[in-house]
Design a protein around this motif. Structure first.
Motif: not given
Length: 314
Positions: A131-138, A58-61
């Motif tokens: 929970r980062y990958q779950i919360l900040m999903n695509q 997400p950060m680089y997206f």
């Protein structure tokens, strides 16, 4: 009849850098170089993030979207400004002026909101790492970008409509090198006090609220980082936020000076200098800061440049 006699302005003259007639060629060369560097640097950032799978987070997206927005932001203003430095007649049509303002403000507001979204991303990454990958999903990231762009252009379209429905019947010389809100409001024959209040409220909502959201994100980030027991852990956490903070301070500093100050404080030379800062320097600053301070981006850039050089040799 009175209304018909007032609608005589069909084009505007941009004052630009008329106070510096002897510097037209040097300014053209310097600004052209900065513009080319801005395009090149932002395109490189987008390409590196696109090609390196390690940066598909997400950060680089958000950073790649911000770089694309910066390219569009510059494209609306700088080519016309460069052309006007070499022209004798520096005019822009009424519709062209409205279009330029709407698109410029749209991407400017988009940048503010994207920086706020990036602040939220840093908050989730540091304060809720498990929970980062779950919360900040695509899906959420895409929605955040779509909402930022949509809201930004709703605001910019509203501000543009309010300004260009005012009567312009007198002087048509815009004291700026592009169509910006403040100098155009000075040229209007009538006053729409409600409209001006609405414009100010929209500016506050975009600039102040985005900045306040970033401050809140960093309040929780700092609170979390201070609880990390090791110095190395604290430095690592803060280093992931440093690039974002630098861009935030410069971007919101310039935006606040221009859009949230009293109307009586406008002077051509000061406004021109500040406008050059946020239309030319800020779009270049974003990729430079991230490429100089971020090791992941540096590695991706080296890989991309290495691949391109290998391709050329083959």
């Amino acid at each position: 009849m009175a209304r018909e006699n007032q609608t005589v302005v069909t084009e505007f003259t941009l004052a630009g850098f008329s106070n510096f007639p002897d510097l037209k060629i040097p300014l053209f060369l310097v600004f052209s170089l900065i513009y080319l560097l801005t395009l090149f640097a932002n395109i490189i950032i987008i390409t590196a993030i696109r090609l390196d799978r390690n940066l598909h987070i997400p950060m680089y997206f958000f950073l790649s979207i911000l770089s694309f927005s910066e390219i569009c932001y510059s494209l609306v203003i700088i080519p016309n400004m460069l052309a006007n430095l070499l022209r004798e007649k520096k005019t822009i049509s009424f519709i062209g002026c409205a279009t330029q303002m709407c698109i410029f403000l749209g991407f400017g507001c988009t940048n503010c909101m994207l920086l706020a979204v990036m602040g939220y991303d840093r908050y989730v990454s540091i304060c809720k790492p498990l929970r980062y990958q779950i919360l900040m999903n695509q899906r959420l990231c895409t929605k955040l970008v779509a909402c930022s762009v949509s809201l930004a252009f709703i605001f910019s379209t509203s501000e543009t409509i309010i300004i260009f429905t005012l009567p312009f019947c007198g002087p048509n010389k815009v004291k700026q090198f592009f169509c910006d809100m403040a100098p155009l409001l000075q040229l209007a024959c009538g006053r729409n006090y409600i409209g001006e209040i609405v414009i100010f409220i929209l500016c506050v909502l975009v600039v102040f609220c985005s900045f306040l959201f970033i401050l809140l994100s960093y309040f929780f980030i700092v609170n979390t980082v201070l609880k990390i027991p090791t110095t190395a852990g604290k430095q690592k956490a803060f280093s992931t936020c440093a690039s974002h903070l630098i861009v935030v301070v410069v971007h919101f500093g310039c935006a606040s000076i221009i859009y949230l100050r009293p109307k009586s404080r406008y002077t051509l030379d000061e406004d021109t200098f500040i406008s050059v800062s946020y239309t030319m320097v800020t779009p270049l600053l974003n990729p430079l800061v991230y490429s100089l301070r971020n090791k992941d981006v540096q590695i991706a850039l080296k890989k991309s440049l290495g691949k391109s050089s290998c391709t050329q040799r083959m």
